[in-house]
Design a protein around this motif. Sequence first.
Motif, short mmCIF file in Angstrom:
data_model
loop_
_atom_site.label_atom_id
_atom_site.label_comp_id
_atom_site.label_asym_id
_atom_site.label_seq_id
_atom_site.Cartn_x
_atom_site.Cartn_y
_atom_site.Cartn_z
N MET A 1 0.83 -1.20 0.00
CA MET A 1 0.00 0.00 0.00
C MET A 1 0.86 1.25 0.00
N ARG A 2 1.98 1.18 0.71
CA ARG A 2 2.89 2.32 0.77
C ARG A 2 3.50 2.60 -0.61
N VAL A 3 3.93 1.55 -1.30
CA VAL A 3 4.48 1.70 -2.64
C VAL A 3 3.41 2.23 -3.59
N MET A 4 2.20 1.71 -3.46
CA MET A 4 1.09 2.19 -4.28
C MET A 4 0.88 3.68 -4.08
N GLY A 5 1.02 4.14 -2.83
CA GLY A 5 0.87 5.57 -2.54
C GLY A 5 1.96 6.40 -3.17
N TYR A 6 3.20 5.90 -3.11
CA TYR A 6 4.32 6.61 -3.75
C TYR A 6 4.07 6.75 -5.25
N ASP A 7 3.69 5.64 -5.88
CA ASP A 7 3.51 5.65 -7.33
C ASP A 7 2.31 6.52 -7.72
N TYR A 8 1.22 6.41 -6.96
CA TYR A 8 0.06 7.24 -7.24
C TYR A 8 0.42 8.72 -7.16
N SER A 9 1.20 9.08 -6.15
CA SER A 9 1.60 10.48 -5.98
C SER A 9 2.36 10.98 -7.20
N ALA A 10 3.25 10.13 -7.74
CA ALA A 10 4.02 10.51 -8.93
C ALA A 10 3.10 10.70 -10.13
N TYR A 11 2.12 9.82 -10.29
CA TYR A 11 1.17 9.95 -11.41
C TYR A 11 0.26 11.16 -11.21
N GLN A 12 -0.18 11.39 -9.98
CA GLN A 12 -1.05 12.52 -9.69
C GLN A 12 -0.35 13.84 -10.02
N LYS A 13 0.93 13.92 -9.70
CA LYS A 13 1.67 15.14 -9.98
C LYS A 13 1.88 15.32 -11.48
N GLN A 14 2.02 14.23 -12.21
CA GLN A 14 2.07 14.34 -13.67
C GLN A 14 0.74 14.89 -14.19
N TYR A 15 -0.34 14.36 -13.65
CA TYR A 15 -1.67 14.81 -14.09
C TYR A 15 -1.87 16.29 -13.78
N THR A 16 -1.49 16.71 -12.57
CA THR A 16 -1.65 18.11 -12.18
C THR A 16 -0.84 19.02 -13.06
N SER A 17 0.40 18.61 -13.36
CA SER A 17 1.26 19.41 -14.23
C SER A 17 0.66 19.49 -15.64
N ASN A 18 0.12 18.38 -16.12
CA ASN A 18 -0.49 18.34 -17.44
C ASN A 18 -1.74 19.21 -17.50
N ALA A 19 -2.50 19.22 -16.40
CA ALA A 19 -3.75 19.98 -16.35
C ALA A 19 -3.51 21.48 -16.48
N VAL A 20 -2.37 21.95 -15.98
CA VAL A 20 -2.04 23.37 -16.08
C VAL A 20 -1.97 23.79 -17.55
N LYS A 21 -1.43 22.92 -18.38
CA LYS A 21 -1.30 23.22 -19.81
C LYS A 21 -2.65 23.20 -20.52
N CYS A 22 -3.62 22.54 -19.90
CA CYS A 22 -4.95 22.43 -20.53
C CYS A 22 -5.95 23.43 -19.96
N GLN A 23 -5.54 24.30 -19.04
CA GLN A 23 -6.50 25.12 -18.32
C GLN A 23 -7.17 26.19 -19.19
N ASN A 24 -6.51 26.61 -20.26
CA ASN A 24 -7.14 27.64 -21.08
C ASN A 24 -8.24 27.09 -21.98
N GLY A 25 -8.29 25.77 -22.13
CA GLY A 25 -9.39 25.15 -22.86
C GLY A 25 -9.32 25.27 -24.37
N LYS A 26 -8.26 25.82 -24.90
CA LYS A 26 -8.15 25.97 -26.35
C LYS A 26 -7.90 24.62 -27.02
N GLU A 27 -8.59 24.41 -28.13
CA GLU A 27 -8.44 23.18 -28.93
C GLU A 27 -8.79 21.92 -28.14
N LEU A 28 -9.66 22.05 -27.16
CA LEU A 28 -10.12 20.89 -26.39
C LEU A 28 -11.60 20.67 -26.64
#
Length: 323
Positions: free
Chosen positions: A101-128
Amino acid sequence: MKKRKPELKPDIVLKNYWRNNEQFADLFNALLFDGKQMIEPEELTDIDSEESLILEHKKYAESVKASRDNIKVRKNSAARGVEFMMLGMESQSHIHYAMPMRVMGYDYSAYQKQYTSNAVKCQNGKELDADEYLSKMKKTDKFKPVITAVVYYGEEPWDGAVTLHGMLDIPQEVEPYVNDYRMLLIQARNSLLNFHDKRNKDFFHLLEIILDRTITRKEAKERAISYCEEHNTEKSVLMAVAGAANAKIDYHAFEKGEGKMCTLFEEIAEEGRVAGRKEGRAAEIIETGIEFELQDSDIIERLQRKLEISLQKAEEDWRICFQ
C-alpha cells in the motif's frame, strides 16, 4: 577547538551508495531485465536536478525527492522503446506489513503530480473538446511510467504481503473484481539477481554472508573478511554494507582508507545487529506515523510502547530523526 565532522548516519551512507548511476542502473537491469544492459548509467538523472518534461516546477521535484529513498529519471532514444520513465527505490531494514500500500501511494503520488502538471497546460481550454476540457487532459496525452523497487536488508525472510491483495480480506467470489497492486521486492539475504557491476556483486554477496543465520557469527566474519581480501572490495561498498546493517562505525575513517575490515564486521556481528536494528525500527515507526498524520505525542507514545524504551529515549529518537 577542533571542528567536529558532521555525522554520517547509516541510512545516508546507503542512500549515497545508490545515488551512483552505475550501481543504480545495474540493480534495475538485474531486477527488470535479468541482467541485460537495457538501462545505461548515462541515461539516468537524479530527479532533484531534472526540470523538463513532467517536472514542471521545483516543488514537484522537492516533494517527490522528500518521499523517496532514491529516485531517478531515465531518458533515452526513442529507438530503444522507452523515452522516459521514473525509477524509485525504497530501502527497508525490517519487514513492513503495509509496504504494498505504501508503494502504491508513492507511485500514485508521482502519477497525480504528472496529471496536475499536465492539467495546467490544458487550463485555457483551447483546442479541447468538452470531454477533454472536463478531464483537464487531451485524449492523446500520456503519462510516464513509474517503477518502484523495495530492497529489504533484514535478517528474517520477508513474510509480509507483496501485493495489495495480500493485505486484504477478500471474499473469494469478488476477488477477481478487486484491483490489485504488486510491489517489486529484493531480499538482500538471498537476492538471486544477475548483477554485472562488481560493486553490486560484492555488496549483495557480503550481505548474504552477514545475514546467513545458518552459520556462526565468527564464521560469517571470517568468510566476509576473506571475501573482501580475495576480491579487493572497495571501501565505498564496505561503507554501504555497514549502512545496510545499521552498523555504527567511523565512516570518515573508511572514506580515508583508515578503516579496518575486521573492525567493520565485528561491529556488524555484534552491536550493529542489535542496537542498529532497533534504531532502524524507530525510524520506520516515526516515518509511518508521519505518513498517517499522527500527532507528535502519539508517535512518541508508539515508540515507547513498541520498542519498550523510556519517554526520554523516545523523545531523543524523535529529535534525531529531524536533525
